[in-house]
Write a protein that holds these residues in place. Structure first.
Motif, short mmCIF file in Angstrom:
data_model
loop_
_atom_site.label_atom_id
_atom_site.label_comp_id
_atom_site.label_asym_id
_atom_site.label_seq_id
_atom_site.Cartn_x
_atom_site.Cartn_y
_atom_site.Cartn_z
N GLY A 19 0.84 -1.20 0.00
CA GLY A 19 0.00 0.00 0.00
C GLY A 19 0.87 1.25 0.00
N ARG A 20 0.47 2.27 -0.74
CA ARG A 20 1.35 3.42 -0.92
C ARG A 20 1.59 4.21 0.36
NH1 ARG A 20 0.41 5.35 -7.21
NH2 ARG A 20 0.36 3.20 -8.00
N LYS A 21 0.56 4.45 1.15
CA LYS A 21 0.76 5.22 2.39
C LYS A 21 1.63 4.46 3.39
CE LYS A 21 -1.62 7.76 6.04
NZ LYS A 21 -2.92 8.13 6.64
N ASN A 43 2.14 0.67 -12.86
CA ASN A 43 1.88 1.85 -12.03
C ASN A 43 1.93 3.14 -12.85
OD1 ASN A 43 1.55 0.50 -9.62
ND2 ASN A 43 3.67 0.73 -8.98
N ARG A 68 1.97 -7.16 -12.62
CA ARG A 68 0.94 -6.98 -11.58
C ARG A 68 0.69 -8.30 -10.84
NH1 ARG A 68 -0.71 -5.46 -8.06
NH2 ARG A 68 -2.24 -3.93 -7.42
N ARG A 79 -5.43 -7.08 -4.13
CA ARG A 79 -6.55 -6.14 -4.18
C ARG A 79 -6.24 -4.82 -3.49
NH1 ARG A 79 -12.07 -9.66 -3.04
NH2 ARG A 79 -11.94 -11.01 -4.88
N GLN A 80 -5.31 -4.85 -2.54
CA GLN A 80 -5.06 -3.66 -1.74
C GLN A 80 -3.63 -3.14 -1.78
OE1 GLN A 80 -6.46 -4.37 2.26
NE2 GLN A 80 -8.50 -4.93 1.60
N ASP A 81 -2.76 -3.78 -2.55
CA ASP A 81 -1.35 -3.34 -2.49
C ASP A 81 -1.06 -2.07 -3.29
OD1 ASP A 81 -0.95 -4.11 -5.21
OD2 ASP A 81 -0.27 -6.10 -4.62
N GLN A 82 -1.99 -1.65 -4.16
CA GLN A 82 -1.84 -0.40 -4.93
C GLN A 82 -0.55 -0.39 -5.77
OE1 GLN A 82 -2.19 2.24 -1.45
NE2 GLN A 82 -4.12 2.97 -2.32
#
Length: 261
Positions: A19-21, A43, A68, A79-82
């Motif tokens: 996740g980016r944050k 990305n 990906r 699904r959530q790794d961005q």
């Protein structure tokens, strides 16, 4: 040490954040040993990703690009790794047998195990409480507990990275290994006849906290030497697992304090 053993040891000591944050926050923390940044080739560049790349370059963190699909296998949460994941070395993470061996020379050891704690926030807060109270090792099973992802990290307020996490396959197997190493096993149960603060505890003790709904599993309860309770006022049936973890961690000091009055 065999190649397999060495690879497993390295795998156990690395936490992959996604996740980016969360990745940006980890890279911005100079106290974390960030090893490798993983990016999806698909990305699109945007300010957060640019900052991630800039921080990784400043810190000399190796950067790899993946399809990906490959990145989803690394993050284990496509699904959530961005499109971003980061490997962080956590020097106090270890296989249970290695952790027990390292603690072998200490005359007094207190361990805490989570048995089926399914809520990641609760797991994180319990880890934070254990660290704050000086617990020597936290048994964290692969099965039955949440994956060590952003929610556990958030619940721990970032203390997970430095936690003495002892990894095992299941809580029952971990408890069995501790018993074989000479530990006395205590479960925390509301209906237990003796309370945590009046009991004379073994020098080498393992305290097991059960899940939010079902409590301690039968396979673990069958191995316990004694069940202990946290004394509570009438009308209160149980405490949050993280609160119980804090009471277990601070029990020796609380018991000393009550004896001085």
């Amino acid at each position: 040490m065999s190649d397999y053993r060495e690879k497993r040891r390295h795998y156990r000591s690395v936490l992959t954040v996604f996740g980016r944050k969360p990745v940006l926050e980890a890279l911005a923390d100079p106290g974390l040993a960030c090893e490798r940044l993983h990016l999806a080739t698909s990305n699109r560049r945007e300010p957060t990703l640019e900052r991630i790349l800039s921080l990784a370059a400043e810190r000399g963190v190796e950067t790899r690009e993946h399809s990906r699909e490959a990145l989803a296998r690394i993050s284990r949460n496509g699904r959530q790794d961005q499109g971003v994941a980061l490997d962080i070395r956590c020097p106090r993470f270890a296989e249970l047998d290695e952790g027990l061996a390292a603690l072998g020379a200490q005359p007094s050891v207190r361990l805490l195990a989570l048995d089926g704690v399914t809520n990641p926030q609760n797991a994180g807060m319990a880890i934070r409480s254990a660290r704050a109270g000086g617990i020597d090792g936290i048994l964290y099973a692969d099965r039955g507990n949440p994956a060590l992802g952003p929610l556990v990290i958030k619940g721990s307020a970032g203390t997970l990275y430095g936690a003495p996490l002892l990894r095992c396959a299941t809580a029952a197997e971990g408890v069995a290994a501790c018993r074989a190493a000479g530990y006395t096993v205590y479960t925390l149960q509301a209906e237990a006849p003796r309370d945590l603060f009046s009991a004379t505890l073994a020098a080498r003790a393992l305290f097991v906290l059960g899940g939010e709904t079902d409590g301690v599993s039968p396979a673990v309860a069958a191995q316990a030497s004694e069940a202990l309770a946290v004394p509570m006022a009438e009308g209160v049936e149980s405490l949050n697992v993280a609160v119980t973890a804090a009471l277990v961690a601070y029990a020796p000091r609380l018991a000393r304090g009550s004896g001085e009055r």
